[in-house]
Design a protein around this motif. Structure first.
Motif, PDB file in Angstrom:
ATOM      1  N   LYS A 154     -11.091 -11.489  10.297  1.00  0.00           N
ATOM      2  CA  LYS A 154     -10.944 -10.507  11.750  1.00  0.00           C
ATOM      3  C   LYS A 154      -9.794 -11.582  12.448  1.00  0.00           C
ATOM      4  CE  LYS A 154     -15.740  -9.520  11.229  1.00  0.00           C
ATOM      5  NZ  LYS A 154     -15.507  -9.011  10.477  1.00  0.00           N
ATOM      6  N   PRO A 155      -9.155 -10.718  12.555  1.00  0.00           N
ATOM      7  CA  PRO A 155      -8.049 -11.374  13.781  1.00  0.00           C
ATOM      8  C   PRO A 155      -7.942 -12.918  14.156  1.00  0.00           C
ATOM      9  CG  PRO A 155      -8.336  -9.555  15.108  1.00  0.00           C
ATOM     10  CD  PRO A 155      -9.487  -9.364  13.715  1.00  0.00           C
ATOM     11  N   GLU A 156      -9.053 -13.279  14.297  1.00  0.00           N
ATOM     12  CA  GLU A 156     -10.145 -14.902  14.965  1.00  0.00           C
ATOM     13  C   GLU A 156     -10.326 -15.332  14.028  1.00  0.00           C
ATOM     14  OE1 GLU A 156     -13.505 -12.400  14.394  1.00  0.00           O
ATOM     15  OE2 GLU A 156     -11.594 -12.222  15.570  1.00  0.00           O
TER      16      GLU A 156
ATOM     17  N   GLU B 251      -1.403  -4.936  10.130  1.00  0.00           N
ATOM     18  CA  GLU B 251      -0.552  -3.290   9.775  1.00  0.00           C
ATOM     19  C   GLU B 251      -0.537  -3.116   8.401  1.00  0.00           C
ATOM     20  OE1 GLU B 251       0.673  -5.807  11.800  1.00  0.00           O
ATOM     21  OE2 GLU B 251       0.328  -5.781  13.238  1.00  0.00           O
ATOM     22  N   ALA B 252      -0.043  -4.575   7.107  1.00  0.00           N
ATOM     23  CA  ALA B 252      -0.063  -3.933   6.236  1.00  0.00           C
ATOM     24  C   ALA B 252      -1.263  -3.484   5.866  1.00  0.00           C
ATOM     25  CB  ALA B 252       0.143  -5.017   5.774  1.00  0.00           C
ATOM     26  N   ALA B 253      -2.058  -3.505   5.858  1.00  0.00           N
ATOM     27  CA  ALA B 253      -3.314  -3.570   5.705  1.00  0.00           C
ATOM     28  C   ALA B 253      -3.691  -1.843   5.871  1.00  0.00           C
ATOM     29  CB  ALA B 253      -4.918  -4.413   5.690  1.00  0.00           C
ATOM     30  N   TYR B 254      -3.073  -1.469   6.808  1.00  0.00           N
ATOM     31  CA  TYR B 254      -3.449   0.306   7.660  1.00  0.00           C
ATOM     32  C   TYR B 254      -2.719   0.777   6.453  1.00  0.00           C
ATOM     33  CZ  TYR B 254      -6.030  -1.270  11.156  1.00  0.00           C
ATOM     34  OH  TYR B 254      -7.679  -1.686  11.864  1.00  0.00           O
ATOM     35  N   ARG B 255      -1.101   0.129   6.013  1.00  0.00           N
ATOM     36  CA  ARG B 255      -0.465   1.285   5.137  1.00  0.00           C
ATOM     37  C   ARG B 255      -1.261   1.957   3.643  1.00  0.00           C
ATOM     38  NH1 ARG B 255       3.010  -3.154   4.970  1.00  0.00           N
ATOM     39  NH2 ARG B 255       3.837  -3.630   6.514  1.00  0.00           N
ATOM     40  N   PRO B 256      -1.044   2.988   3.251  1.00  0.00           N
ATOM     41  CA  PRO B 256      -1.131   3.476   2.312  1.00  0.00           C
ATOM     42  C   PRO B 256      -0.662   2.441   1.236  1.00  0.00           C
ATOM     43  CG  PRO B 256       0.174   5.516   3.479  1.00  0.00           C
ATOM     44  CD  PRO B 256       0.147   4.144   4.492  1.00  0.00           C
ATOM     45  N   VAL B 257      -1.634   2.587   0.114  1.00  0.00           N
ATOM     46  CA  VAL B 257      -1.152   2.071  -1.453  1.00  0.00           C
ATOM     47  C   VAL B 257      -0.496   2.632  -2.102  1.00  0.00           C
ATOM     48  CG1 VAL B 257      -2.259   0.839  -2.551  1.00  0.00           C
ATOM     49  CG2 VAL B 257      -3.503   0.497  -1.064  1.00  0.00           C
TER      50      VAL B 257
ATOM     51  N   ARG C  11       4.063   9.523 -11.973  1.00  0.00           N
ATOM     52  CA  ARG C  11       2.998  10.049 -11.370  1.00  0.00           C
ATOM     53  C   ARG C  11       3.268   9.218 -10.250  1.00  0.00           C
ATOM     54  NH1 ARG C  11      -1.624  12.201 -11.855  1.00  0.00           N
ATOM     55  NH2 ARG C  11      -1.708  10.725 -13.652  1.00  0.00           N
ATOM     56  N   GLU C  12       3.468   9.501  -8.887  1.00  0.00           N
ATOM     57  CA  GLU C  12       3.203   8.413  -7.517  1.00  0.00           C
ATOM     58  C   GLU C  12       1.746   8.840  -6.286  1.00  0.00           C
ATOM     59  OE1 GLU C  12       5.471   7.902  -3.304  1.00  0.00           O
ATOM     60  OE2 GLU C  12       6.344   7.156  -5.442  1.00  0.00           O
ATOM     61  N   VAL C  13       0.861   8.386  -6.559  1.00  0.00           N
ATOM     62  CA  VAL C  13      -0.526   8.563  -5.613  1.00  0.00           C
ATOM     63  C   VAL C  13      -0.070   7.548  -4.410  1.00  0.00           C
ATOM     64  CG1 VAL C  13      -2.085   8.174  -5.414  1.00  0.00           C
ATOM     65  CG2 VAL C  13      -1.092   9.758  -7.778  1.00  0.00           C
ATOM     66  N   LYS C  14      -0.051   8.187  -3.076  1.00  0.00           N
ATOM     67  CA  LYS C  14      -0.542   7.627  -2.335  1.00  0.00           C
ATOM     68  C   LYS C  14      -1.563   7.627  -2.087  1.00  0.00           C
ATOM     69  CE  LYS C  14       4.073   7.677  -0.205  1.00  0.00           C
ATOM     70  NZ  LYS C  14       5.194   8.385   0.530  1.00  0.00           N
ATOM     71  N   THR C  15      -2.432   6.293  -1.497  1.00  0.00           N
ATOM     72  CA  THR C  15      -3.987   6.749  -1.135  1.00  0.00           C
ATOM     73  C   THR C  15      -4.231   5.778   0.169  1.00  0.00           C
ATOM     74  OG1 THR C  15      -4.186   4.651  -2.791  1.00  0.00           O
ATOM     75  CG2 THR C  15      -4.889   6.936  -3.567  1.00  0.00           C
ATOM     76  N   ALA C  16      -5.070   6.604   1.199  1.00  0.00           N
ATOM     77  CA  ALA C  16      -5.415   6.400   2.000  1.00  0.00           C
ATOM     78  C   ALA C  16      -6.017   4.947   2.520  1.00  0.00           C
ATOM     79  CB  ALA C  16      -5.537   7.089   3.655  1.00  0.00           C
ATOM     80  N   VAL C  17      -6.003   4.003   3.728  1.00  0.00           N
ATOM     81  CA  VAL C  17      -6.624   2.998   3.005  1.00  0.00           C
ATOM     82  C   VAL C  17      -7.400   3.030   4.268  1.00  0.00           C
ATOM     83  CG1 VAL C  17      -6.724   0.439   3.926  1.00  0.00           C
ATOM     84  CG2 VAL C  17      -5.412   1.174   2.941  1.00  0.00           C
ATOM     85  N   THR C  18      -9.088   3.288   3.700  1.00  0.00           N
ATOM     86  CA  THR C  18      -9.915   4.095   4.994  1.00  0.00           C
ATOM     87  C   THR C  18     -11.162   2.916   5.390  1.00  0.00           C
ATOM     88  OG1 THR C  18     -11.553   4.598   3.179  1.00  0.00           O
ATOM     89  CG2 THR C  18      -9.639   6.136   4.406  1.00  0.00           C
ATOM     90  N   SER C  19     -10.895   1.703   4.421  1.00  0.00           N
ATOM     91  CA  SER C  19     -12.151   0.732   5.624  1.00  0.00           C
ATOM     92  C   SER C  19     -11.818  -0.624   5.721  1.00  0.00           C
ATOM     93  CB  SER C  19     -12.653  -0.103   3.434  1.00  0.00           C
ATOM     94  OG  SER C  19     -11.222  -0.691   2.877  1.00  0.00           O
ATOM     95  N   VAL C  20     -10.796   0.204   6.472  1.00  0.00           N
ATOM     96  CA  VAL C  20     -10.963  -1.467   7.187  1.00  0.00           C
ATOM     97  C   VAL C  20     -10.806  -1.165   8.562  1.00  0.00           C
ATOM     98  CG1 VAL C  20      -8.846  -2.405   8.139  1.00  0.00           C
ATOM     99  CG2 VAL C  20      -8.150  -1.338   6.366  1.00  0.00           C
ATOM    100  N   ALA C  21     -11.197  -2.093   9.040  1.00  0.00           N
ATOM    101  CA  ALA C  21     -12.053  -2.209  11.027  1.00  0.00           C
ATOM    102  C   ALA C  21     -10.590  -1.923  11.244  1.00  0.00           C
ATOM    103  CB  ALA C  21     -13.011  -3.354  10.000  1.00  0.00           C
ATOM    104  N   PRO C  22     -10.508  -1.727  13.064  1.00  0.00           N
ATOM    105  CA  PRO C  22      -9.987  -1.531  13.724  1.00  0.00           C
ATOM    106  C   PRO C  22      -9.952  -3.106  14.356  1.00  0.00           C
ATOM    107  CG  PRO C  22     -11.611  -0.260  14.678  1.00  0.00           C
ATOM    108  CD  PRO C  22     -11.938  -0.745  13.374  1.00  0.00           C
ATOM    109  N   THR C  23      -8.368  -4.069  14.383  1.00  0.00           N
ATOM    110  CA  THR C  23      -8.239  -5.064  14.862  1.00  0.00           C
ATOM    111  C   THR C  23      -8.391  -5.738  16.372  1.00  0.00           C
ATOM    112  OG1 THR C  23      -6.006  -4.929  14.886  1.00  0.00           O
ATOM    113  CG2 THR C  23      -7.332  -5.732  12.305  1.00  0.00           C
TER     114      THR C  23
END
Length: 138
Positions: A35-37, A58-64, A96-108
């Motif tokens: 977490k931020p703290e 921010e990097a954790a929110y980017r698609p993988v 083949r390139e697949v971009k997966t959205a990160v959905t498990s990240v809690a807001p900071t």
């Protein structure tokens, strides 16, 4: 390459976790374990809060982006590379390139309650962005 360490508290007991590679650090952010703290340190530096690591959340929110071999369909590193499963040489434009959205990240940060007009504007921007991403993936 740099390694990271984090402080973890369980009750009154403090422990140090690490060394962690940057990729492992991002996974812990995505899981919500960092977490931020949360106190971190890089290599032998002093401890500091995770929110001070520029771009970490921010990097954790980017698609993988994940690459797959066109021959066997197995996951491969970023091309150009030889597939370790079928030994095929995969060029940069073949995989083949697949971009997966990160959905498990809690807001900071706690989000302020928006007014109805601001909320509508936010939804409008989100809808526009979703459509643009969908067009790009086609």
């Amino acid at each position: 390459m740099s390694v990271w360490f984090l402080q973890r508290f369980e009750g009154n007991v403090q422990s140090e976790v690490g060394p962690l590679q940057p990729k492992e650090l991002l996974e812990l952010v995505r899981k919500g374990d960092i977490k931020p703290e949360t106190m971190l340190r890089k290599n032998d530096s002093a401890w500091f809060p995770a929110k001070e690591v520029g771009g970490l959340f921010e990097a954790a929110y980017r698609p993988v982006i994940v690459f797959y071999c066109p021959g066997c369909g197995k996951k491969i590193p970023k091309p150009p590379v030889s597939c370790r499963h079928c030994l095929r040489d995969v060029g940069a434009n073949e995989a083949r390139e697949v971009k997966t959205a990160v959905t498990s990240v809690a807001p900071t940060k706690p989000q302020p309650t928006p007014s109805a007009a601001a909320d509508e504007g936010q939804r409008s921007v989100q809808n526009w962005l979703k459509k643009k991403v969908a067009r790009k993936q086609k």
